[in-house]
Design a protein around this motif. Structure first.
Motif, PDB file in Angstrom:
ATOM      1  N   GLY A 183      12.509  89.085 -14.636  1.00 58.69           N
ATOM      2  CA  GLY A 183      13.943  89.323 -14.468  1.00 58.69           C
ATOM      3  C   GLY A 183      14.692  88.008 -14.437  1.00 58.69           C
ATOM      4  N   SER A 184      15.106  87.614 -13.244  1.00 55.53           N
ATOM      5  CA  SER A 184      15.923  86.418 -13.106  1.00 55.53           C
ATOM      6  C   SER A 184      15.166  85.151 -13.486  1.00 55.53           C
ATOM      7  CB  SER A 184      16.395  86.291 -11.659  1.00 55.53           C
ATOM      8  OG  SER A 184      17.091  85.076 -11.496  1.00 55.53           O
ATOM      9  N   PRO A 185      15.776  84.298 -14.314  1.00 58.80           N
ATOM     10  CA  PRO A 185      15.154  83.016 -14.653  1.00 58.80           C
ATOM     11  C   PRO A 185      15.478  81.935 -13.613  1.00 58.80           C
ATOM     12  CG  PRO A 185      17.146  83.295 -15.934  1.00 58.80           C
ATOM     13  CD  PRO A 185      17.026  84.526 -15.060  1.00 58.80           C
ATOM     14  N   VAL A 186      16.305  82.299 -12.633  1.00 55.13           N
ATOM     15  CA  VAL A 186      16.710  81.323 -11.614  1.00 55.13           C
ATOM     16  C   VAL A 186      15.705  81.364 -10.464  1.00 55.13           C
ATOM     17  CG1 VAL A 186      18.559  80.636 -10.033  1.00 55.13           C
ATOM     18  CG2 VAL A 186      19.124  81.651 -12.246  1.00 55.13           C
ATOM     19  N   THR A 201      14.724  80.273  -6.615  1.00 60.01           N
ATOM     20  CA  THR A 201      15.253  79.780  -5.339  1.00 60.01           C
ATOM     21  C   THR A 201      14.149  79.050  -4.560  1.00 60.01           C
ATOM     22  OG1 THR A 201      16.458  81.858  -5.333  1.00 60.01           O
ATOM     23  CG2 THR A 201      16.740  80.444  -3.414  1.00 60.01           C
ATOM     24  N   VAL A 260      23.114  88.756 -16.905  1.00 55.69           N
ATOM     25  CA  VAL A 260      22.138  88.037 -16.089  1.00 55.69           C
ATOM     26  C   VAL A 260      21.936  88.697 -14.730  1.00 55.69           C
ATOM     27  CG1 VAL A 260      23.714  86.324 -15.073  1.00 55.69           C
ATOM     28  CG2 VAL A 260      21.322  85.743 -15.411  1.00 55.69           C
ATOM     29  N   VAL A 305      18.443  89.866 -12.511  1.00 55.69           N
ATOM     30  CA  VAL A 305      18.158  89.657 -11.086  1.00 55.69           C
ATOM     31  C   VAL A 305      17.818  91.014 -10.455  1.00 55.69           C
ATOM     32  CG1 VAL A 305      19.141  88.908  -8.883  1.00 55.69           C
ATOM     33  CG2 VAL A 305      19.670  87.637 -10.977  1.00 55.69           C
ATOM     34  N   CYS A 325      24.529  82.011  -8.236  1.00 55.48           N
ATOM     35  CA  CYS A 325      23.756  83.135  -8.769  1.00 55.48           C
ATOM     36  C   CYS A 325      23.146  83.961  -7.638  1.00 55.48           C
ATOM     37  CB  CYS A 325      22.660  82.619  -9.706  1.00 55.48           C
ATOM     38  SG  CYS A 325      21.882  83.949 -10.637  1.00 55.48           S
ATOM     39  N   VAL A 326      23.255  85.275  -7.776  1.00 56.16           N
ATOM     40  CA  VAL A 326      22.639  86.205  -6.826  1.00 56.16           C
ATOM     41  C   VAL A 326      21.117  86.088  -6.960  1.00 56.16           C
ATOM     42  CG1 VAL A 326      22.336  88.660  -6.287  1.00 56.16           C
ATOM     43  CG2 VAL A 326      24.589  87.795  -6.964  1.00 56.16           C
ATOM     44  N   THR A 327      20.390  86.199  -5.845  1.00 57.08           N
ATOM     45  CA  THR A 327      18.926  86.194  -5.917  1.00 57.08           C
ATOM     46  C   THR A 327      18.401  87.616  -5.684  1.00 57.08           C
ATOM     47  OG1 THR A 327      18.585  85.843  -3.545  1.00 57.08           O
ATOM     48  CG2 THR A 327      18.866  83.866  -4.913  1.00 57.08           C
ATOM     49  N   PRO A 328      17.185  87.903  -6.176  1.00 58.72           N
ATOM     50  CA  PRO A 328      16.591  89.223  -5.923  1.00 58.72           C
ATOM     51  C   PRO A 328      16.475  89.511  -4.417  1.00 58.72           C
ATOM     52  CG  PRO A 328      15.346  88.055  -7.603  1.00 58.72           C
ATOM     53  CD  PRO A 328      16.341  87.083  -7.055  1.00 58.72           C
TER      54      PRO A 328
END
Lengths: 177, 345
Positions: free
Chosen positions: A60-63, A65, B253, B257, B332-335
């Motif tokens: 899913g997210s490529p970001v 944390t 995007v 997420v 950016c929102v995180t999961p």
């Protein structure tokens, strides 16, 4: 399997190339992968970083944390990303440029003089690949052979003469004790 | 064969494979990779690439190329897309097809250069002056970045109205494996309006200035009829876990997420699903209305202070609770944050 890695260092140390190379190798092994660069307003000499996620299932997210692993090539990046490492994560440091050892949280810390090793190989600019080699030896996310093949794909067009020295750097990092 | 490609390059290649004949751009981060890609590839394909002197010039070049029958496009990021709004309104008024790409960044004003979804209102509520709509498509992967220009050109020509691909700095800059599948490049829709020289036929006229009594209202009625047809026929979406009790709603995007959050939540045994609008205008309101009886709550996730949530509320019409979580200003929102929000319901 799911591995989230942040690679960080000075602009010009080949941070983006390292991330792209690892992503290319993961793709060639049929894995899911996302690569997200951050070079915003950063310039040569400033810090740059990229996020690479490799998994067996779609991503899913490529970001990222809290990364599972960090590949840190300069001191400012350690201060910025060190605190974000997942508990019990892996931190690979370029000890040629990072002397400070105090600002590191829990997890496995591996120091290797990547820039010194690269200099001995005769190409200071491959310190990033030395560090990548060590990381791959510790976290067998993709094989060394795949990274070698990925090097050939990425450097074939414009920098063919650098394929061999990069392969040497990869091996030197991989075998560093 | 799969290859690693950057979102912006995939979009550019997709537009080229879709038969895009002319690209007009002006630099702005985080969409410069697209302009750079087109500057090389369009020339290789012996098509038109012009770096315009401004965003205004670029959108008016799209107008001109479109009037003459070319598949034309422009791209920019948020502040630059604001500048293009006048031209987009003129294109809608003149019923001209064309593709505009917005690689959204944080705002308002110059903001920052991180990915954002704060231009949703601008995209789906017309954007410029006058009663008009543009068709808005939202890719969520590098593969879709490649495939969407073809869909955009084709819908835009079919309905003779501009189409906009609404994406963001994260999707444009990220790389992931994709496949250069064969793209449909066939021109669609009626072409009898194109101004391509009137030798041997009656002259044609394209204009948005309608001063005769009643003419502009009649024209607006005609446009609205077309927009209703688009609303009825072109709502597109992807639905994951249609039996879910909590339905996340997110595009682009933030849908990615949410996809990670849905996987996590399902692992914990929570009945969470994801509705991902692919067209945000027309908004997929029909599927939302169909989901209302079974869904206990909708949770809308955006990289904005809450814009698409208004469309979800309009579709739900008070029949089910609608919650919102977002991050603004290029964050950016995180999961993990999404899962926390699910826990609060």
């Amino acid at each position: 399997m799911r591995e989230e890695l942040i690679i960080a260092g000075f602009g010009g140390q080949g941070i983006m190339f390292t991330g792209t190379l690892l992503s290319q190798a993961a793709m060639m092994e049929g894995k899911f992968v996302t690569y997200f660069p951050s070079y915003g307003a950063e310039v040569r000499g400033g810090t740059a970083h990229c996020s690479v996620t490799i998994a067996d299932t779609s991503i899913g997210s490529p970001v990222i944390t809290h990364p599972d692993s960090l590949l840190i090539l300069n001191k400012p990046s350690l201060g910025r990303f060190g605190p974000r490492l997942k508990k019990g994560g892996l931190l690979v440091l370029n000890s040629t440029l990072i002397e400070d050892e105090t600002s590191i949280g829990g997890g496995q810390v591996v120091r290797l003089p990547a820039t010194d090793i690269a200099e001995k190989i005769g190409q200071i600019t491959v310190a990033n690949i030395v560090a990548l080699g060590k990381y791959l030896a510790l976290r067998k996310i993709v094989s060394q052979e795949s990274v070698g093949q990925a090097l050939e794909v990425l450097l074939a067009k414009k920098k063919k003469e650098l394929i061999e020295v990069n392969k040497k750097a990869l091996l030197a990092g991989y075998e560093y004790k | 064969m799969k290859q690693l490609m950057k979102g912006s390059a995939a979009l550019g290649e997709g537009a080229i494979q879709a038969g895009g004949g002319a690209y007009f751009g002006y630099p702005i981060t985080p969409q410069n990779e697209l302009t750079e890609y087109m500057s090389r590839r369009m020339l290789e394909e012996r098509r038109v690439f012009i770096q315009a002197e401004s965003e205004l010039a670029a959108i008016n070049m799209v107008f001109g190329a479109s009037v003459a029958g070319a598949r034309a496009m422009t791209s920019s990021s948020s502040p630059g897309v604001s500048l293009k709004q006048e031209g987009i309104s003129y294109m809608a008024g003149c019923e001209l097809p064309g593709l505009i790409v917005n690689v959204q960044r944080g705002g308002p004003g110059l903001g920052n250069i991180s990915g954002s979804q704060a231009d949703y209102f601008q995209a789906v509520r017309g954007g410029g002056h006058g009663d008009y709509q543009v068709i808005v498509l939202t890719p969520a992967s590098v593969q879709e970045m490649y495939e969407m220009p073809s869909m955009a050109f084709s819908l835009s020509e079919k309905y003779r109205t501009p189409a906009l691909i609404l994406t963001d700095g994260i999707l444009a800059q990220m790389q992931e494996p994709m496949e250069l599948v064969k793209i449909n490049a066939a021109r669609s829709g009626d072409q009898s309006w194109i101004l391509d020289g009137c030798k041997g036929r009656a002259p044609r006229k394209i204009r948005s200035l309608l001063m005769e009594e009643g003419a502009l209202e009649a024209h607006n009625r005609h446009l609205q009829k077309k927009y209703i047809e688009i609303k009825n026929k072109e709502q597109r979406y992807q639905l994951i876990n249609e039996q879910a009790e909590i339905m996340l709603v997110a595009y682009g995007v933030s849908a990615r997420v949410c996809y990670t959050a849905v996987q996590e939540a399902n692992r914990k045994g929570l009945k969470v699903g994801l509705l991902r609008p692919i067209t945000v205008w027309p908004f997929p309101e029909k599927i939302i209305q169909e989901l209302v009886p079974q869904v206990k709550a909708f949770l809308v996730i955006e990289l904005s202070a809450g814009q698409m949530v208004e469309d979800v509320n309009l579709a739900v019409n008070g029949k089910t609770p609608v919650y919102f979580y977002g991050r603004a200003g290029g964050a950016c929102v995180t999961p993990e944050e999404v899962i926390k929000e699910i826990g609060k319901i």
